[in-house]
Design a protein around this motif. Structure first.
Motif, PDB file in Angstrom:
ATOM      1  N   LYS A 173       6.415 -18.956 -37.290  1.00 30.52           N
ATOM      2  CA  LYS A 173       6.568 -20.391 -37.572  1.00 30.52           C
ATOM      3  C   LYS A 173       6.911 -21.218 -36.343  1.00 30.52           C
ATOM      4  N   THR A 174       7.256 -20.571 -35.237  1.00 30.64           N
ATOM      5  CA  THR A 174       7.641 -21.298 -34.027  1.00 30.64           C
ATOM      6  C   THR A 174       6.437 -22.020 -33.429  1.00 30.64           C
ATOM      7  N   VAL A 175       6.539 -23.326 -33.267  1.00 32.36           N
ATOM      8  CA  VAL A 175       5.435 -24.134 -32.746  1.00 32.36           C
ATOM      9  C   VAL A 175       5.196 -23.811 -31.278  1.00 32.36           C
ATOM     10  N   ARG A 176       3.945 -23.529 -30.926  1.00 30.50           N
ATOM     11  CA  ARG A 176       3.575 -23.191 -29.549  1.00 30.50           C
ATOM     12  C   ARG A 176       2.665 -24.239 -28.922  1.00 30.50           C
ATOM     13  N   THR A 177       2.092 -25.089 -29.742  1.00 25.25           N
ATOM     14  CA  THR A 177       1.273 -26.198 -29.244  1.00 25.25           C
ATOM     15  C   THR A 177       1.752 -27.465 -29.947  1.00 25.25           C
ATOM     16  N   PRO A 178       2.655 -28.222 -29.334  1.00 29.06           N
ATOM     17  CA  PRO A 178       3.274 -29.372 -30.004  1.00 29.06           C
ATOM     18  C   PRO A 178       2.288 -30.401 -30.549  1.00 29.06           C
ATOM     19  N   GLU A 179       1.187 -30.638 -29.829  1.00 25.54           N
ATOM     20  CA  GLU A 179       0.255 -31.674 -30.280  1.00 25.54           C
ATOM     21  C   GLU A 179      -0.466 -31.307 -31.569  1.00 25.54           C
ATOM     22  N   THR A 180      -0.537 -30.022 -31.905  1.00 24.12           N
ATOM     23  CA  THR A 180      -1.170 -29.599 -33.156  1.00 24.12           C
ATOM     24  C   THR A 180      -0.171 -29.017 -34.148  1.00 24.12           C
ATOM     25  N   GLY A 181       1.029 -28.708 -33.689  1.00 28.61           N
ATOM     26  CA  GLY A 181       2.028 -28.094 -34.551  1.00 28.61           C
ATOM     27  C   GLY A 181       1.795 -26.616 -34.808  1.00 28.61           C
ATOM     28  N   TYR A 182       0.840 -26.002 -34.070  1.00 24.81           N
ATOM     29  CA  TYR A 182       0.454 -24.635 -34.383  1.00 24.81           C
ATOM     30  C   TYR A 182       1.422 -23.616 -33.786  1.00 24.81           C
ATOM     31  N   GLY A 183       1.780 -22.624 -34.617  1.00 23.20           N
ATOM     32  CA  GLY A 183       2.574 -21.491 -34.168  1.00 23.20           C
ATOM     33  C   GLY A 183       1.675 -20.282 -34.045  1.00 23.20           C
ATOM     34  N   MET A 184       1.867 -19.288 -34.931  1.00 27.23           N
ATOM     35  CA  MET A 184       0.960 -18.139 -34.996  1.00 27.23           C
ATOM     36  C   MET A 184       0.464 -18.021 -36.429  1.00 27.23           C
ATOM     37  N   SER A 185      -0.663 -18.645 -36.701  1.00 26.35           N
ATOM     38  CA  SER A 185      -1.332 -18.749 -38.004  1.00 26.35           C
ATOM     39  C   SER A 185      -0.555 -19.587 -39.014  1.00 26.35           C
ATOM     40  N   LEU A 186       0.509 -20.221 -38.600  1.00 18.83           N
ATOM     41  CA  LEU A 186       1.212 -21.231 -39.389  1.00 18.83           C
ATOM     42  C   LEU A 186       1.426 -22.443 -38.484  1.00 18.83           C
TER      43      LEU A 186
END
Length: 375
Positions: free
Chosen positions: A292-305
């Protein structure tokens, strides 16, 4: 008379339910929705679950709550869940070189010294693209495709984000190779069965009478067209199946078949940090939070969530969506307040006023269900 329904551990006023269902009927009519299944959860309970409209237009069959949808890209979360289980078991590391894992070189030709890791695959930061397609790993295999270099973008791994289905078909093959179990069987044995839900990636092992027909809206002809290819048999390609390579035939990236109600049970596991509502732990708290940790702030994407803040005003919602063959699906939850909503339609006529993640139909359905069942 006021009717009160007991659902899970919460009391839901029958007048509230009637009002919500009238609103849902109006939303469906506005977007010409063929059918829709919904489930609302709070803590570890499904507090509302219902289906509306048709499962199959041609025969006029009504949609039921236990019917199965091919849920499209929400399927990616099952892949990552399986990978995280193998990480916990010490069979994989998120920092492993994907090329070493899969058995052929996986490097962006523009940045040959930059390692593409499993973590980057699962967060769409690998620099891979779908330009060569994604239904076979030949798309990026240097020995099997002359145009393999086209499967990469011009930026370095971890220097950019692009949503890419090939990432997850590749990750599914790695899951299969390092678990020692065929992909569809692994997901069944280690995620679905422990959670007590019915579904899977292999259409030939499921009850076909429960498959919901999906309908693509043809804007040129102003009509819906059935998409039978959503549930094609895997029997023929399985005859020449190579474990750890042929995995994309199951479409790890989008091929899960499951009902809205059972998907809600899977969602509760993610919402409750890896613990299923039946008391079965699927992931450690650490692994669940890593997803659930966001890795791309502009898209909100973590790892498949991913996490978005516009689905319900004032609420940061985490989950995933799916679009394929006319189906639109969404599985989003609020991790701190412990509520979530699943909405799946087998066809509607909608736009994307709010971007390419959540369409207008899903947006209105989410806000209706939240307004009526969750404040």
């Amino acid at each position: 008379m006021v009717i009160v329904l007991f659902l899970g551990s919460l009391w839901v006023n029958g007048q509230v339910t009637a009002r919500a269902e009238a609103e849902i009927a109006a939303i469906m009519a506005n977007y010409e929705a063929i059918g829709v299944a919904v489930a609302v959860v709070k803590d570890s309970d499904i507090i509302y679950s219902q289906s509306f409209g048709l499962k199959d237009v041609e025969v006029g069959e009504k949609l039921e709550t236990d019917d199965l949808f091919r849920i499209a890209s929400i399927s990616k979360s099952f892949v990552t869940t399986g990978i995280m289980q193998l990480v916990e078991a010490g069979k994989l590391s998120l920092d492993d070189d994907v090329g070493d894992l899969i058995g052929f070189r996986v490097r962006n030709p523009h940045f040959p010294d930059s390692v593409i890791t499993l973590r980057l695959l699962l967060s769409h930061r690998s620099s891979l693209s779908d330009k060569n397609g994604y239904f076979t790993l030949d798309a990026l295999h240097p020995d099997r495709s002359e145009g393999w270099a086209n499967a990469y973008n011009s930026y370095a791994p971890n220097e950019g984000y692009q949503y890419c289905n090939l990432n997850f078909n590749l990750a599914g093959a790695i899951l299969e190779k390092y678990s020692g179990e065929r992909f569809d069987g692994y997901i069944q044995q280690h995620i679905l069965s422990p959670l007590g839900v019915y579904g899977g990636y292999n259409v030939d092992l499921l009850d076909r009478t429960q498959f919901v027909t999906l309908y693509e809206y043809d804007r040129n002809r102003n009509r819906f067209v059935a998409s039978p290819e959503a549930y094609l048999s895997r029997a023929e390609p399985l005859k020449t199946y190579v474990e750890g390579y042929s995995t994309p035939i199951f479409s790890p990236t989008g091929g899960m078949k499951i009902s809205a109600e059972d998907l809600a049970k899977v969602m509760m596991m993610h919402m409750n940090d890896g613990m299923g509502s039946n008391g079965t732990r699927i992931l450690s708290e650490k692994s669940s939070r890593t997803m659930k940790t966001v890795r791309t702030p502009e898209t909100g994407y973590g790892m498949s969530l991913r996490t978005i803040d516009y689905l319900i005003p004032g609420k940061a919602m985490t989950g995933h969506e799916g679009i394929a063959y006319g189906l639109y699906s969404a599985m989003y939850f609020q991790p701190e307040e412990k509520f979530g909503i699943v909405v799946i339609t087998n066809g509607c006529n909608t736009g994307f006023t709010h971007g390419d993640v959540i369409n207008d139909f899903l947006m209105e359905m989410y806000r209706c269900l939240y307004r009526n069942f969750l404040p």
